[in-house]
Design an enzyme around this catalytic site. Structure first.
Site, PDB file in Angstrom:
ATOM      1  N   LYS A  35      63.441  29.702  56.758  1.00  0.00           N
ATOM      2  CA  LYS A  35      62.834  28.411  57.110  1.00  0.00           C
ATOM      3  C   LYS A  35      62.124  27.958  55.855  1.00  0.00           C
ATOM      4  O   LYS A  35      61.119  28.545  55.439  1.00  0.00           O
ATOM      5  CB  LYS A  35      61.862  28.598  58.269  1.00  0.00           C
TER       6      LYS A  35
ATOM      7  N   TYR B  70      60.067  33.019  56.808  1.00  0.00           N
ATOM      8  CA  TYR B  70      59.325  31.756  56.933  1.00  0.00           C
ATOM      9  C   TYR B  70      58.564  31.548  55.631  1.00  0.00           C
ATOM     10  O   TYR B  70      57.569  32.223  55.377  1.00  0.00           O
ATOM     11  CB  TYR B  70      58.387  31.834  58.148  1.00  0.00           C
TER      12      TYR B  70
END
Ligand code: MN9
Length: 288
Positions: free
Chosen positions: A161, A133
């Site tokens: 992400k 992330y």
């Protein structure tokens, strides 16, 4: 694991406790009404960095119990306390989460070796795949192409992400790592990321605008850019007003207007005052 994932909101009561009934309603709304492919649980949008380890586990439990196998589930487990991150990774994996994700470690200015060690420590302890992330605007951690490549050397790191407006870097990652999954993280830039052939997206506004996100993503994949641009335009009219009224509280306000008990935000985040509630209702009426 391709597709559109809602960065799931969590419902809290006035005292900051998890509102189980409300959380179940948010899960159902995302699956049944927004019709997303999956849920990203305990991310920024879930107010993850404001809650206790026990609450994180409670949320993983409730979401899995409500969603069952209806959609794919990604558990965000990243934490500055690495023992906690490992414990949460194991916990979510045992519950049957399809993948885990971990934010880059933040606050201290970790060097890249420390960041790599963080990810490898989590993965050495858990039998699951991991999605990095990356959100430099909130973490201050900016990784370059080579550093992403270093992390991707671990086969269990299946993707990222990518929540950044750096489309040069996004294109370079896409080109260099065709087999890794890239999820676009900024909903207002979904079309631009989709044109660069991302595998999916993870977004907070999908809690209320998931169906339009799918249109943008699928139209772009079909090369129907003019049509996709029109949907991104109305989407961004909505997102601009949401951001202006306060991102997470306004999404909660819109959900409430739709009959979903999205509850309060965790302090120190503010919840909406009466004026903000009215504005959220107006935004919902105007754009959704
Ligand atoms: O997870 C979200 N990021 C944050 C992705 O909330 C920090 C985005 O969906 C944004 O909320 C959204 C609005 O800027 O794009």
């Amino acid at each position: 694991m391709r597709g559109l994932y809602t960065a799931l909101m969590c419902s809290f009561d006035e005292n900051g406790n998890v509102n189980e009934k409300g959380l179940r309603e948010i899960v159902r709304h995302n699956i049944d009404v927004q019709q997303v492919d999956g849920l990203y649980v305990n991310g920024s949008t879930g107010e993850n960095f404001l809650i206790s380890k026990e609450q994180k586990k409670q949320i993983f439990d409730i979401v899995k119990n409500e969603a069952g196998d209806d959609v794919k589930l990604i558990a965000q487990v990243g934490a500055l306390n690495l023992d906690e991150a490992v414990e949460l990774a194991k916990y979510a994996t045992e519950l049957g989460y399809n993948a885990i994700s971990a934010v880059t470690p933040f606050y201290y200015k970790f060097d890249f070796d420390e960041i790599k060690d963080y990810y490898n420590t989590i993965l050495d302890n858990v039998d699951n795949d991991l999605i990095i992330y990356s959100i430099p605007a909130l973490t201050g951690v900016n990784m370059n192409l080579e550093q992403f490549g270093e992390l991707f050397k671990n086969d269990k790191v299946i993707g990222v992400k990518f929540t950044a407006p750096d489309f040069f870097l996004l294109e370079r990652i896409r080109h260099a790592f065709p087999d890794k999954l890239i999820y676009s993280g900024f909903d207002e830039m979904l079309l631009s990321a989709s044109v660069l052939n991302v595998d999916g997206a993870i977004g907070s506004t999908f809690n209320v605008n998931g169906r339009r996100a799918r249109q943008i993503f699928e139209l772009a994949q079909n090369g129907q850019i003019d049509e996709a641009r029109k949907i991104q335009k109305v989407t961004n009219d909505l997102i601009a007003e949401i951001l202006d009224n306060g991102l997470y509280p306004t999404i909660k306000g819109i959900l409430k207007h739709k009959g979903v008990d999205a509850g309060y935000c965790r302090k120190p985040l503010k919840s909406l005052d009466q004026e903000g509630v009215t504005r959220a209702q107006e935004i919902a009426e105007k754009h959704l």
